[in-house]
Write a protein that holds these residues in place. Structure first.
Motif, PDB file in Angstrom:
ATOM      1  N   ASN A   1      -4.357   2.199  -2.897  1.00 51.03           N
ATOM      2  CA  ASN A   1      -3.102   1.499  -2.604  1.00 51.03           C
ATOM      3  C   ASN A   1      -2.778   0.389  -3.610  1.00 51.03           C
ATOM      4  O   ASN A   1      -1.817  -0.344  -3.429  1.00 51.03           O
ATOM      5  CB  ASN A   1      -3.106   0.981  -1.161  1.00 51.03           C
TER       6      ASN A   1
ATOM      7  N   ARG B   1       3.867   9.080   0.526  1.00 49.66           N
ATOM      8  CA  ARG B   1       4.574   7.916   1.061  1.00 49.66           C
ATOM      9  C   ARG B   1       4.926   6.920  -0.055  1.00 49.66           C
ATOM     10  O   ARG B   1       5.972   6.283  -0.056  1.00 49.66           O
ATOM     11  CB  ARG B   1       3.700   7.239   2.126  1.00 49.66           C
TER      12      ARG B   1
ATOM     13  N   ASP C   1       1.417  10.442   5.767  1.00 49.99           N
ATOM     14  CA  ASP C   1       0.508  10.782   6.866  1.00 49.99           C
ATOM     15  C   ASP C   1       1.217  11.057   8.173  1.00 49.99           C
ATOM     16  O   ASP C   1       2.374  10.709   8.353  1.00 49.99           O
ATOM     17  CB  ASP C   1      -0.418   9.592   7.104  1.00 49.99           C
TER      18      ASP C   1
ATOM     19  N   GLU D   1       5.675   7.031  13.167  1.00 53.67           N
ATOM     20  CA  GLU D   1       6.976   6.922  12.534  1.00 53.67           C
ATOM     21  C   GLU D   1       6.831   6.159  11.214  1.00 53.67           C
ATOM     22  O   GLU D   1       6.193   5.121  11.169  1.00 53.67           O
ATOM     23  CB  GLU D   1       7.873   6.129  13.484  1.00 53.67           C
ATOM     24  N   ARG D   2       7.421   6.653  10.130  1.00 53.94           N
ATOM     25  CA  ARG D   2       7.347   5.933   8.853  1.00 53.94           C
ATOM     26  C   ARG D   2       8.781   5.700   8.361  1.00 53.94           C
ATOM     27  O   ARG D   2       9.236   6.330   7.412  1.00 53.94           O
ATOM     28  CB  ARG D   2       6.543   6.717   7.805  1.00 53.94           C
ATOM     29  N   PRO D   3       9.523   4.798   9.011  1.00 57.14           N
ATOM     30  CA  PRO D   3      10.913   4.572   8.609  1.00 57.14           C
ATOM     31  C   PRO D   3      11.011   3.838   7.273  1.00 57.14           C
ATOM     32  O   PRO D   3      10.023   3.258   6.806  1.00 57.14           O
ATOM     33  CB  PRO D   3      11.469   3.697   9.739  1.00 57.14           C
ATOM     34  N   ILE D   4      12.201   3.868   6.645  1.00 60.05           N
ATOM     35  CA  ILE D   4      12.395   3.134   5.390  1.00 60.05           C
ATOM     36  C   ILE D   4      13.597   2.187   5.488  1.00 60.05           C
ATOM     37  O   ILE D   4      14.128   1.742   4.478  1.00 60.05           O
ATOM     38  CB  ILE D   4      12.544   4.072   4.163  1.00 60.05           C
TER      39      ILE D   4
ATOM     40  N   VAL E   1      13.828  -0.861   6.236  1.00 59.99           N
ATOM     41  CA  VAL E   1      13.620  -2.184   5.635  1.00 59.99           C
ATOM     42  C   VAL E   1      13.858  -2.145   4.121  1.00 59.99           C
ATOM     43  O   VAL E   1      14.479  -3.041   3.553  1.00 59.99           O
ATOM     44  CB  VAL E   1      12.189  -2.678   5.963  1.00 59.99           C
ATOM     45  N   PHE E   2      13.413  -1.066   3.491  1.00 63.84           N
ATOM     46  CA  PHE E   2      13.630  -0.916   2.042  1.00 63.84           C
ATOM     47  C   PHE E   2      15.134  -0.856   1.766  1.00 63.84           C
ATOM     48  O   PHE E   2      15.644  -1.510   0.861  1.00 63.84           O
ATOM     49  CB  PHE E   2      13.027   0.398   1.519  1.00 63.84           C
TER      50      PHE E   2
ATOM     51  N   ARG F   1      12.328  -7.851   8.319  1.00 63.60           N
ATOM     52  CA  ARG F   1      12.357  -7.788   9.794  1.00 63.60           C
ATOM     53  C   ARG F   1      10.958  -7.440  10.321  1.00 63.60           C
ATOM     54  O   ARG F   1      10.520  -7.948  11.352  1.00 63.60           O
ATOM     55  CB  ARG F   1      13.380  -6.715  10.205  1.00 63.60           C
TER      56      ARG F   1
ATOM     57  N   VAL G   1       6.854  -6.952   8.789  1.00 58.51           N
ATOM     58  CA  VAL G   1       6.036  -7.175   7.592  1.00 58.51           C
ATOM     59  C   VAL G   1       5.651  -5.800   7.048  1.00 58.51           C
ATOM     60  O   VAL G   1       5.050  -5.000   7.760  1.00 58.51           O
ATOM     61  CB  VAL G   1       4.766  -7.981   7.942  1.00 58.51           C
TER      62      VAL G   1
ATOM     63  N   ILE H   1      -0.128  -1.548  14.438  1.00 54.04           N
ATOM     64  CA  ILE H   1       0.800  -1.241  13.330  1.00 54.04           C
ATOM     65  C   ILE H   1       1.451   0.142  13.489  1.00 54.04           C
ATOM     66  O   ILE H   1       2.664   0.272  13.373  1.00 54.04           O
ATOM     67  CB  ILE H   1       0.082  -1.315  11.953  1.00 54.04           C
TER      68      ILE H   1
ATOM     69  N   ILE I   1      -5.813  10.804   6.134  1.00 50.52           N
ATOM     70  CA  ILE I   1      -6.889  10.307   5.262  1.00 50.52           C
ATOM     71  C   ILE I   1      -7.936   9.520   6.053  1.00 50.52           C
ATOM     72  O   ILE I   1      -9.131   9.776   5.978  1.00 50.52           O
ATOM     73  CB  ILE I   1      -6.325   9.365   4.173  1.00 50.52           C
ATOM     74  N   ARG I   2      -7.458   8.517   6.792  1.00 52.71           N
ATOM     75  CA  ARG I   2      -8.402   7.578   7.432  1.00 52.71           C
ATOM     76  C   ARG I   2      -9.083   8.187   8.649  1.00 52.71           C
ATOM     77  O   ARG I   2     -10.285   7.994   8.854  1.00 52.71           O
ATOM     78  CB  ARG I   2      -7.683   6.283   7.813  1.00 52.71           C
TER      79      ARG I   2
HETATM   80  N1  EPU Z   1       8.223  -0.233   9.034  1.00 51.41           N
HETATM   81  C1  EPU Z   1       9.529  -0.172   9.497  1.00 51.41           C
HETATM   82  N2  EPU Z   1      10.522   0.026   8.579  1.00 51.41           N
HETATM   83  C2  EPU Z   1      10.284   0.158   7.257  1.00 51.41           C
HETATM   84  C3  EPU Z   1       8.961   0.055   6.780  1.00 51.41           C
HETATM   85  C4  EPU Z   1       7.934  -0.138   7.703  1.00 51.41           C
HETATM   86  O1  EPU Z   1       9.775  -0.258  10.681  1.00 51.41           O
HETATM   87  O2  EPU Z   1      11.244   0.335   6.491  1.00 51.41           O
HETATM   88  C5  EPU Z   1       7.114  -0.435   9.995  1.00 51.41           C
HETATM   89  C6  EPU Z   1       6.148   0.741  10.036  1.00 51.41           C
HETATM   90  O3  EPU Z   1       6.601   1.764  10.886  1.00 51.41           O
HETATM   91  C7  EPU Z   1       4.891   0.080  10.543  1.00 51.41           C
HETATM   92  C8  EPU Z   1       4.985  -1.326   9.973  1.00 51.41           C
HETATM   93  O4  EPU Z   1       6.324  -1.510   9.550  1.00 51.41           O
HETATM   94  O5  EPU Z   1       4.907  -0.008  11.937  1.00 51.41           O
HETATM   95  C9  EPU Z   1       4.072  -1.629   8.822  1.00 51.41           C
HETATM   96  O6  EPU Z   1       4.102  -0.601   7.864  1.00 51.41           O
HETATM   97  P1  EPU Z   1       4.026  -0.871   6.303  1.00 51.41           P
HETATM   98  O7  EPU Z   1       5.375  -0.686   5.728  1.00 51.41           O
HETATM   99  O8  EPU Z   1       3.299  -2.133   6.010  1.00 51.41           O
HETATM  100  O9  EPU Z   1       3.127   0.340   5.839  1.00 51.41           O
HETATM  101  P2  EPU Z   1       3.252   1.046   4.458  1.00 51.41           P
HETATM  102  O10 EPU Z   1       3.616   0.040   3.444  1.00 51.41           O
HETATM  103  O11 EPU Z   1       4.062   2.272   4.584  1.00 51.41           O
HETATM  104  C10 EPU Z   1       0.827   0.652   3.568  1.00 51.41           C
HETATM  105  C11 EPU Z   1      -0.319   1.524   3.161  1.00 51.41           C
HETATM  106  C12 EPU Z   1      -0.912   2.180   4.395  1.00 51.41           C
HETATM  107  C13 EPU Z   1      -1.354   1.088   5.372  1.00 51.41           C
HETATM  108  C14 EPU Z   1      -0.179   0.155   5.696  1.00 51.41           C
HETATM  109  C15 EPU Z   1      -0.550  -1.010   6.565  1.00 51.41           C
HETATM  110  C16 EPU Z   1       0.322   2.286   0.968  1.00 51.41           C
HETATM  111  C17 EPU Z   1       0.772   3.423   0.110  1.00 51.41           C
HETATM  112  N3  EPU Z   1       0.150   2.563   2.252  1.00 51.41           N
HETATM  113  O12 EPU Z   1       1.769   1.515   4.181  1.00 51.41           O
HETATM  114  O13 EPU Z   1      -2.037   2.905   3.969  1.00 51.41           O
HETATM  115  O14 EPU Z   1      -1.826   1.666   6.552  1.00 51.41           O
HETATM  116  O15 EPU Z   1       0.378  -0.350   4.473  1.00 51.41           O
HETATM  117  O16 EPU Z   1      -1.533  -1.783   5.959  1.00 51.41           O
HETATM  118  O17 EPU Z   1       0.072   1.191   0.495  1.00 51.41           O
HETATM  119  C18 EPU Z   1      -3.525   4.731   3.895  1.00 51.41           C
HETATM  120  O18 EPU Z   1      -3.916   4.297   2.804  1.00 51.41           O
HETATM  121  O19 EPU Z   1      -4.123   5.648   4.520  1.00 51.41           O
HETATM  122  C19 EPU Z   1      -2.322   4.157   4.488  1.00 51.41           C
HETATM  123  C20 EPU Z   1      -1.654   4.775   5.441  1.00 51.41           C
END
Ligand code: EPU
Length: 426
Positions: free
Chosen positions: A29, A98, A122, A126-129, A131-132, A166, A168, A334, A378-379
């Motif tokens: 990461n 991702r 993974d 839910e993996r929404p975007i 916030v981006f 909104r 982290v 999370i 993965i995890r």
């Molecule tokens: N979220 C939203 N909207 C968004 C983005 C995120 O609601 O636009 C929510 C997610 O649904 C989640 C929370 O915010 O509930 C936190 O998610 P975050 O965005 O921090 O996760 P991520 O950036 O997508 C990274 C790592 C993950 C790790 C998380 C938390 C990378 C590529 N991935 O994901 O790593 O679990 O941070 O620490 O850096 C892994 O390596 O196996 C992995 C999944």
């Protein structure tokens, strides 16, 4: 044709037999983010201590699809982003990773537009975007969705401004921080993630001339600058999640297991959890030595943004808690799909009740029996591999390629400390 490998593990039946040294690799990461950051820079970026994992290959292909050249030699990797000009990401590749959303920031900032599908990754929930997207909008981008892909435009470049996250978000913080380095005015980001990978990604950008302040705190300020390539290679930080997974293994099955090449301060939360469980640990420089105690104490774990307990270490620690004597509660705060794999641990003999999708109660100590199962992500995949390592009998963990996305040569590292593990190609 793509082969689906399996790992076949002969379990230790609860005997603490693992001894020797495991050196952790460079962090997945971190490298994925600096590869994306390299797209901001008209020139060559070189990285060292790069893990040989499938996600790095996928990110390389994504960059090449946009005109960059990516070359690899051993643990060094070079991204030549000078010839880059494409702005449309390959949909299949971008969906498989991702971290593809992270590349959208630099491409938009440098070329004034970017097109990409909703990113995959993974199956952990839910993996929404959203916030981006609202962050990009705040910096002046126009967003459209044609049913298959997003198209973002800022033909005159991104503007300065202030954005509050909104939720982290690790990749959200990294993406907007990168994009902001080429904005026309100062950008203030609030409620930022403080993960060490965010800090280490900012270090790379700063060494290329970016003006970034406050990284490692919740407010990051980025002032306009121009970026130039570094003269020397940039070193990828050690993978703290890999280190933590091996520490969990050592606490269950270690005779005297040393995990080396780590930054112990990155592991504070996990180290303190191990201490509460009565696990003897010796920290010396960049190495931590661990052995399984006579008796493991139960503990409650709640995942949290850094410096709290990492969600990525939750599954290996849940396996460890099946070996503690008494009741433990694990709260996954999370991601909502990230306790699903506990059903497989129950099949192996663990006593786990899912109180809600976010909360599990574990009652130990239970011996585990062997299982044949596919790796879900993965995890969780790695956690099932650890469960197989302490179980009685021969287990098969299918979908090894999913574990390969995040862990370099895991079977070599584990067999070197005494585990009987083989990769089988099917
Ligand atoms: N979220 C939203 N909207 C968004 C983005 C995120 O609601 O636009 C929510 C997610 O649904 C989640 C929370 O915010 O509930 C936190 O998610 P975050 O965005 O921090 O996760 P991520 O950036 O997508 C990274 C790592 C993950 C790790 C998380 C938390 C990378 C590529 N991935 O994901 O790593 O679990 O941070 O620490 O850096 C892994 O390596 O196996 C992995 C999944």
């Amino acid at each position: 044709m793509r082969h689906m490998d399996s790992f076949v593990v002969e379990g230790l039946a609860g005997e603490p037999k693992l001894a020797g040294n495991i050196t952790v690799s460079g962090a997945k990461n971190h490298i994925l983010k600096v590869m994306a950051a390299a797209a901001l820079i008209e020139g060559e970026s070189r990285f060292e201590n790069v893990p040989d994992i499938a996600d790095v290959t996928a990110m390389g292909k994504l960059l090449e699809g946009l005109g960059a050249f990516v070359t690899r030699s051993g643990s060094s990797l070079t991204v030549s982003a000078k010839p880059m000009s494409g702005t449309v990401m390959d949909p299949a590749l971008a969906k498989s990773l991702r971290a593809s959303i992270v590349l959208a920031g630099p491409v938009l900032a440098r070329f004034g537009s970017v097109t990409f599908p909703h990113p995959g990754g993974d199956v952990i929930g839910e993996r929404p975007i959203d916030v981006f997207l609202s962050g990009f909008e705040k910096l002046g981008a126009k967003i459209s969705w044609n049913g298959g892909s997003y198209h973002l435009e800022a033909p005159q470049g991104l503007s300065g401004g202030e954005f509050f996250f909104r939720v982290v978000s690790v990749t959200g913080t990294e993406t907007l921080m990168m994009a902001a380095t080429l904005a026309k005015g100062p950008v203030t980001l609030k409620n930022c993630a403080m993960e060490p990978e965010v800090v280490a990604t900012a270090e790379f950008l700063k060494s290329c001339g970016a003006k970034i302040e406050g990284v490692g705190t919740t407010t990051i300020v980025i002032n306009p600058s121009s970026l130039t390539p570094r003269a020397s290679p940039f070193r990828i930080m050690p993978d703290r999640i890999e280190a933590e997974s091996f520490l969990a293994l050592g606490a269950m099955a270690g005779k005297k297991l040393t995990v080396s090449g780590v930054v112990p301060q990155h592991l504070d939360s996990v180290i303190n959890t191990l201490w509460s469980m009565g696990v003897p640990l010796t920290i010396s420089g960049d190495s931590i030595t661990v052995s399984a105690p006579e008796r493991l104490l139960p503990v409650n774990v709640r995942t949290h943004e850094y410096p709290g307990f990492p969600t990525d270490a939750q599954a290996p620690f849940t396996v460890l808690l099946t070996q503690a004597e008494g009741d433990s509660i694990v709260i996954e705060s999370i991601f909502e799909g990230r306790l699903n794999y506990t059903a497989e641990l129950v099949k192996m003999g663990a006593k786990i009740t899912l109180i809600s999708p976010h909360r599990a109660k574990i009652t130990g100590k239970t011996p585990l029996s062997a299982i044949a199962v596919d790796s879900p992500d993965i995890r969780a995949g790695l956690a099932l591999l650890l469960a197989a390592a302490i179980a009685k009998g021969k287990s098969t963990i299918g979908n090894a390629n999913i574990i390969d996305r995040g862990y370099e040569g895991i079977e070599k590292k584990l067999s070197a400390v005494g585990l009987s593990i083989k990769r089988v190609r099917s």
